[in-house]
Write an enzyme that holds these catalytic residues in place. Structure first.
Site, PDB file in Angstrom:
ATOM      1  CG  ASP A   1      -7.494   3.364   1.959  1.00 14.15           C
ATOM      2  OD1 ASP A   1      -6.901   2.869   0.993  1.00 14.15           O
ATOM      3  OD2 ASP A   1      -7.228   4.492   2.427  1.00 14.15           O
TER       4      ASP A   1
ATOM      5  CE  LYS B   1      -3.425   0.961  -3.849  1.00  6.90           C
ATOM      6  NZ  LYS B   1      -4.145   1.846  -2.941  1.00  6.90           N
TER       7      LYS B   1
ATOM      8  CD  GLU C   1      -6.906   4.207  -3.700  1.00  2.00           C
ATOM      9  OE1 GLU C   1      -6.193   5.177  -4.018  1.00  2.00           O
ATOM     10  OE2 GLU C   1      -6.452   3.068  -3.519  1.00  2.00           O
TER      11      GLU C   1
ATOM     12  CG  ASP D   1      -5.957   9.967  -3.563  1.00  2.64           C
ATOM     13  OD1 ASP D   1      -4.996  10.019  -2.775  1.00  2.64           O
ATOM     14  OD2 ASP D   1      -6.692   8.967  -3.671  1.00  2.64           O
TER      15      ASP D   1
END
Ligand code: AMP
Length: 606
Positions: A21, A83, A179, A202
């Protein structure tokens, strides 16, 4: 989107597949081994490795907790949340407010850290190398195969950048998976016999995603997904920083070092307030000032956080609508991402989905769990599980009157295949130009043009040619469009790579445009359809009037002409309501003309 590739050297590597992850704030690595899912702890004993990289002139870059500490001393050499910059170009929205960026507008971006100029992929590769070494140290063998997760809305450039980062770190990236899908995989493993529908809420550091999935005897299907790439715990940190800077009358006066320090303090304060009603923030010597203490309450944080959390509501409702479900139809709502630890987020989710969220998954670990399980599936260690992906936007072709004709609707599970038959608009037409479109708008011109193909067919009278158009998307998201003249069998095929990989911002923009223009789009479509009907009817009635001239009373002829004039006027004025009314009245007035025409023809035959 799932894809597969050999490593850069073209070798199919051997050995275990790890799950990674690669998070905005923290990253994790794990493996499925001997029936157990294992997440490795780093040298500081933590399973979360901060996604922070600090460069120095002489030494190798520092990663994780140690880099986080360096951020306080050397913020100009340290980077967080890289990211968000993956696959971005200078000037893209994700670059706003970021320091250290380097390059001309539109160029792939570089980051200046001390005397180093690095790409986001290179920074991410440092994090991945660190994770790789953690896994190798714990396993005692070298690790070269990985599954890496990305947000559901990452576009092709962002996924490719993630893959490149993996390769730079020495991995063969076996799959890039979404994800929320990974989290659902982690959640669904012990529910294999059930059929259920779940929402994955999420809410991480940098992104928000809501995905709705169907679990059916080991088959995972994403029914819909909606998200925002710029919404998360970081957004709350920013708002809290502003509140504090205001409280301390420090706006615009802090240097980068003090801001970095304040950010860390604010973030831990926010996290602590998930467990305490009130805390005292100790702010040491900011901007040459004496050490200060400020009290912060959960209530104050929630007042700031709630409008940010509220921004997830419309995305959740959109995902539900796309999946054609009501909140009550969901069996479970699972929470993923650090920000879902906040009590205010949990009660918001409970109120929105009309049920308490399922907290059985560890919010920080569900995603890596899913990634390592996907690794186990690939290696054949877990059977009966498959992951399916979906189309983020509708695909179709332009049809008469400049309308969008959807062939594969948004949120269709891939692989998929669908087709329709089309005909010619004019007599003796012998070619048809097929314009491939993607988007949610009613008019072709408002959607994106993906490509074009031209098919020749046997000339025929208007409406008599038969051209079949078939869209198929394979498991890798490749769209193939086939157009065939049914009479002659002649066909043309066009292939478009990655038709389902659309930039997340673009999907969001397209959907919000389609919502914003929903009424005018609907009216435009209805008007075009009515106009096409009028263009068919008016010449047909003219023709009937000519043919039946001697059989119709002049009153009747005048009445018909008056109805036709109404239709022509409405067309000229582009007035939908009068056009529909005019067509309806013309239709009523012409009742009986068809019978008269048939009788006349029969009479002429006699
Ligand atoms: P992730 O991207 O899933 O690692 O989530 C990171 C985000 O979760 C950051 O904004 C953290 O500050 C936030 N977070 C982690 N733990 C907590 C907590 N206990 N309460 C509130 N936010 C948290």
């Amino acid at each position: 989107m799932i894809d597969h590739k050999l490593n850069t050297r073209g070798i199919e590597p051997q050995g275990p597949i790890v799950g990674i992850d690669l998070g905005t704030t923290n990253s994790l690595i794990g493996i499925y081994d001997g029936g157990f899912s294992i997440i490795f702890a780093n040298s500081e004993g933590s399973r979360l490795t901060p996604s922070v990289v600090s460069y120095s002139e002489e030494l190798a870059p520092l990663i994780g907790h140690v880099a986080e500490r360096q951020a306080l001393l050397y913020p100009e050499k340290t980077i967080i949340s890289v990211k968000r910059l993956m696959g971005q170009r200078i000037g893209d929205p994700q670059c706003a407010g970021r320091n250290h960026l380097y390059g001309k507008s539109g160029d792939p971006l570089k980051i200046k850290l001390g005397d180093k100029l690095v790409t986001p992929e290179e920074v991410s590769a440092e994090i991945l190398k660190e994770l790789k070494s953690i896994a190798e140290e714990r396993l005692g063998v070298s690790v070269s195969r990985a599954i890496i997760t990305v947000p559901a809305y990452f576009n092709d450039a962002q996924r490719q950048a993630t893959r490149r980062a993996g390769e730079l770190a020495g991995f063969c990236v076996e799959r890039i998976i979404s994800e929320p899908t990974a989290a659902a995989l982690a959640y669904g493993l012990d529910k294999l016999k059930d059929q259920s529908k779940i929402a994955v809420y999420d809410f991480g550091g940098g992104t928000f995603d809501l995905s709705i999935l169907k679990l059916d005897h080991g088959l995972f299907e994403v029914l819909s997904t909606c998200g925002d790439t710029n919404l998360g715990g970081d957004t709350m940190d920013q708002a809290l920083m502003e509140l504090l800077l205001g409280k301390l009358a420090l706006k615009n006066s802090l240097d980068l070092k003090s801001l970095t320090r304040l950010h860390q303090i604010v973030r831990s304060a926010k996290e602590e307030l998930s467990y305490n009603e009130e805390i005292i923030l100790r702010l040491p010597f900011l901007h040459h000032r004496a050490s200060e203490e400020v009290t912060l309450t959960r209530r104050e944080l929630e007042d700031i956080a709630l409008p940010i959390i509220e921004r997830t509501r419309s995305l959740c409702l959109r995902a539900l609508a796309d999946a054609e479900l009501e909140a009550q139809d969901l069996d479970e709502v699972i929470l993923v991402g650090g920000a879902t630890r906040m009590p205010v987020v949990r009660s918001f989710v409970e109120q929105l989905f009309c049920k308490p969220p399922n907290l059985t998954q560890h919010p920080d670990e569900a995603v890596v769990m899913g990634a390592l399980l996907q690794g186990a599936i690939l290696q054949g260690n877990l059977e009966n599980l498959t992951l399916l992906d979906i189309t983020p936007l509708s695909l179709g072709i332009e049809t008469f009157g400049g309308l969008m004709n959807v062939i594969i609707p948004r949120n269709t599970t891939i692989p998929t295949k669908a087709g329709e038959l089309f005909t010619n608009a004019r007599t003796d037409q012998n070619k048809m130009k097929i314009t491939l479109l993607q988007g949610e708008r009613e008019l072709a011109k408002d959607n994106w043009k993906l490509g074009e193909l031209e098919l020749s067919f046997t000339p025929a009278r208007k409406g008599e040619a038969r051209v079949g158009v078939q869209f198929s998307i394979d498991a890798n998201g490749i769209l193939e469009v086939l157009a065939r003249d049914i009479t002659s069998g002649e066909e043309k095929i066009i292939e478009l790579a990655h038709a389902i990989d659309v930039s997340d911002e673009a999907v969001e923009a397209m959907i919000s445009d389609s919502l914003e223009h929903a009424f005018e789009d609907r009216d435009a479509r209805l008007f075009t359809e009515a106009k096409l009907q009028a263009e068919e009817m008016l010449p047909a009635v003219e023709n009937a009037l000519r043919e039946l001239h001697s059989l119709l009373s002049s009153d009747m002829q005048n009445a018909l002409r008056a109805r036709m004039d109404d239709v022509r006027l409405a067309l000229k004025q582009e007035e939908l309501t009068s056009l529909k009314k005019g067509l309806q009245e013309l239709d009523q007035a012409t009742q009986g003309l068809a019978t008269l025409l048939v009788e006349k023809a029969m009479h002429e035959l006699d």
